[in-house]
Write a protein that holds these residues in place. Structure first.
Motif, PDB file in Angstrom:
ATOM      1  N   GLU A  50    -119.994 -31.541-126.803  1.00  0.00           N
ATOM      2  CA  GLU A  50    -121.393 -31.794-127.159  1.00  0.00           C
ATOM      3  C   GLU A  50    -122.291 -30.551-127.055  1.00  0.00           C
ATOM      4  OE1 GLU A  50    -123.849 -35.699-126.706  1.00  0.00           O
ATOM      5  OE2 GLU A  50    -123.849 -34.642-124.784  1.00  0.00           O
ATOM      6  N   PRO A  51    -122.184 -29.713-126.024  1.00  0.00           N
ATOM      7  CA  PRO A  51    -123.031 -28.517-125.972  1.00  0.00           C
ATOM      8  C   PRO A  51    -122.809 -27.550-127.138  1.00  0.00           C
ATOM      9  CG  PRO A  51    -122.083 -28.944-123.819  1.00  0.00           C
ATOM     10  CD  PRO A  51    -121.412 -29.862-124.794  1.00  0.00           C
ATOM     11  N   MET A  52    -121.679 -27.673-127.833  1.00  0.00           N
ATOM     12  CA  MET A  52    -121.406 -26.823-128.988  1.00  0.00           C
ATOM     13  C   MET A  52    -121.966 -27.419-130.270  1.00  0.00           C
ATOM     14  SD  MET A  52    -117.580 -25.354-128.353  1.00  0.00           S
ATOM     15  CE  MET A  52    -116.746 -26.850-127.844  1.00  0.00           C
ATOM     16  N   GLY A  53    -122.691 -28.522-130.175  1.00  0.00           N
ATOM     17  CA  GLY A  53    -123.284 -29.143-131.349  1.00  0.00           C
ATOM     18  C   GLY A  53    -122.378 -30.124-132.053  1.00  0.00           C
ATOM     19  N   ILE A  54    -121.350 -30.555-131.369  1.00  0.00           N
ATOM     20  CA  ILE A  54    -120.378 -31.471-131.969  1.00  0.00           C
ATOM     21  C   ILE A  54    -120.683 -32.892-131.523  1.00  0.00           C
ATOM     22  CG2 ILE A  54    -117.937 -32.083-132.087  1.00  0.00           C
ATOM     23  CD1 ILE A  54    -117.346 -29.082-131.641  1.00  0.00           C
ATOM     24  N   GLN A  55    -120.826 -33.796-132.485  1.00  0.00           N
ATOM     25  CA  GLN A  55    -121.099 -35.201-132.201  1.00  0.00           C
ATOM     26  C   GLN A  55    -119.795 -35.919-131.886  1.00  0.00           C
ATOM     27  OE1 GLN A  55    -123.848 -37.115-131.778  1.00  0.00           O
ATOM     28  NE2 GLN A  55    -122.451 -38.786-131.352  1.00  0.00           N
ATOM     29  N   PRO A  59    -121.957 -23.355-133.718  1.00  0.00           N
ATOM     30  CA  PRO A  59    -122.155 -24.563-132.927  1.00  0.00           C
ATOM     31  C   PRO A  59    -123.351 -25.419-133.326  1.00  0.00           C
ATOM     32  CG  PRO A  59    -122.624 -22.607-131.639  1.00  0.00           C
ATOM     33  CD  PRO A  59    -122.069 -22.144-132.954  1.00  0.00           C
ATOM     34  N   SER A  60    -124.243 -24.918-134.165  1.00  0.00           N
ATOM     35  CA  SER A  60    -125.377 -25.735-134.560  1.00  0.00           C
ATOM     36  C   SER A  60    -124.984 -26.795-135.589  1.00  0.00           C
ATOM     37  CB  SER A  60    -126.496 -24.859-135.127  1.00  0.00           C
ATOM     38  OG  SER A  60    -126.050 -24.195-136.292  1.00  0.00           O
ATOM     39  N   VAL A  61    -123.801 -26.679-136.137  1.00  0.00           N
ATOM     40  CA  VAL A  61    -123.334 -27.650-137.122  1.00  0.00           C
ATOM     41  C   VAL A  61    -122.966 -28.939-136.396  1.00  0.00           C
ATOM     42  CG1 VAL A  61    -121.576 -28.157-138.837  1.00  0.00           C
ATOM     43  CG2 VAL A  61    -122.509 -25.857-138.658  1.00  0.00           C
ATOM     44  N   ASN A  62    -123.543 -30.047-136.819  1.00  0.00           N
ATOM     45  CA  ASN A  62    -123.305 -31.337-136.163  1.00  0.00           C
ATOM     46  C   ASN A  62    -122.227 -32.099-136.935  1.00  0.00           C
ATOM     47  OD1 ASN A  62    -123.557 -33.483-134.445  1.00  0.00           O
ATOM     48  ND2 ASN A  62    -125.404 -34.278-135.407  1.00  0.00           N
ATOM     49  N   VAL A  63    -120.977 -31.890-136.552  1.00  0.00           N
ATOM     50  CA  VAL A  63    -119.873 -32.575-137.203  1.00  0.00           C
ATOM     51  C   VAL A  63    -119.332 -33.647-136.274  1.00  0.00           C
ATOM     52  CG1 VAL A  63    -119.208 -30.598-138.614  1.00  0.00           C
ATOM     53  CG2 VAL A  63    -118.178 -30.913-136.378  1.00  0.00           C
ATOM     54  N   PRO A  64    -118.846 -34.756-136.820  1.00  0.00           N
ATOM     55  CA  PRO A  64    -118.300 -35.806-135.974  1.00  0.00           C
ATOM     56  C   PRO A  64    -116.848 -35.519-135.585  1.00  0.00           C
ATOM     57  CG  PRO A  64    -118.276 -36.517-138.256  1.00  0.00           C
ATOM     58  CD  PRO A  64    -118.923 -35.156-138.224  1.00  0.00           C
ATOM     59  N   VAL A  65    -116.546 -35.792-134.331  1.00  0.00           N
ATOM     60  CA  VAL A  65    -115.189 -35.683-133.806  1.00  0.00           C
ATOM     61  C   VAL A  65    -114.871 -37.006-133.135  1.00  0.00           C
ATOM     62  CG1 VAL A  65    -113.743 -34.537-132.089  1.00  0.00           C
ATOM     63  CG2 VAL A  65    -115.302 -33.191-133.475  1.00  0.00           C
ATOM     64  N   VAL A  66    -113.665 -37.499-133.339  1.00  0.00           N
ATOM     65  CA  VAL A  66    -113.278 -38.764-132.725  1.00  0.00           C
ATOM     66  C   VAL A  66    -112.231 -38.507-131.647  1.00  0.00           C
ATOM     67  CG1 VAL A  66    -111.472 -39.307-134.449  1.00  0.00           C
ATOM     68  CG2 VAL A  66    -112.581 -41.156-133.176  1.00  0.00           C
ATOM     69  N   THR A  79    -121.253 -41.186-128.819  1.00  0.00           N
ATOM     70  CA  THR A  79    -121.220 -42.579-129.237  1.00  0.00           C
ATOM     71  C   THR A  79    -119.956 -43.218-128.676  1.00  0.00           C
ATOM     72  OG1 THR A  79    -122.323 -41.939-131.284  1.00  0.00           O
ATOM     73  CG2 THR A  79    -121.332 -44.116-131.217  1.00  0.00           C
ATOM     74  N   ILE A  80    -120.120 -44.356-128.018  1.00  0.00           N
ATOM     75  CA  ILE A  80    -118.991 -45.065-127.412  1.00  0.00           C
ATOM     76  C   ILE A  80    -118.661 -46.276-128.268  1.00  0.00           C
ATOM     77  CG2 ILE A  80    -118.203 -46.318-125.384  1.00  0.00           C
ATOM     78  CD1 ILE A  80    -120.190 -44.628-123.739  1.00  0.00           C
TER      79      ILE A  80
END
Length: 95
Positions: free
Chosen positions: A33-38, A12-19, A67-68
């Protein structure tokens, strides 16, 4: 077999973008978001049931990094990132 989503959940520390397309109030981005997902939440304020006021209020109340993006997917648009390991579009299925 390696899959980016498996890696994200197990690390979960990996910050990957999800749309999230048709995000409504941003439930998916806020839960990931709490799992480190942007999370990148995309919706159209003209067709969103509350004009996207709900997603903005939740983002502020939870001090979210989500991000909105306000955009019409029926018109010409550009994604905010070049690549997303995961795209969620459940909000588009029932409309």
């Amino acid at each position: 077999m390696y899959h980016p989503c498996d890696y994200t959940v197990s690390h979960p520390s990996v910050n990957v973008p999800v749309v999230d397309l048709g995000a409504a109030d941003g439930d998916f981005a806020l839960r990931l978001e709490p799992m480190g997902i942007q999370g990148h939440s995309i919706d159209n304020p003209l067709t969103n049931f509350n004009g996207m006021l709900g997603i903005k209020a939740l983002q502020a109340a939870r001090a979210s990094r989500m991000t909105i993006h306000e955009m019409d997917l029926d018109d010409r648009f550009e994604f905010p990132e070049r690549q997303f390991p995961l795209a969620i579009c459940t909000g588009l299925i029932y409309h």
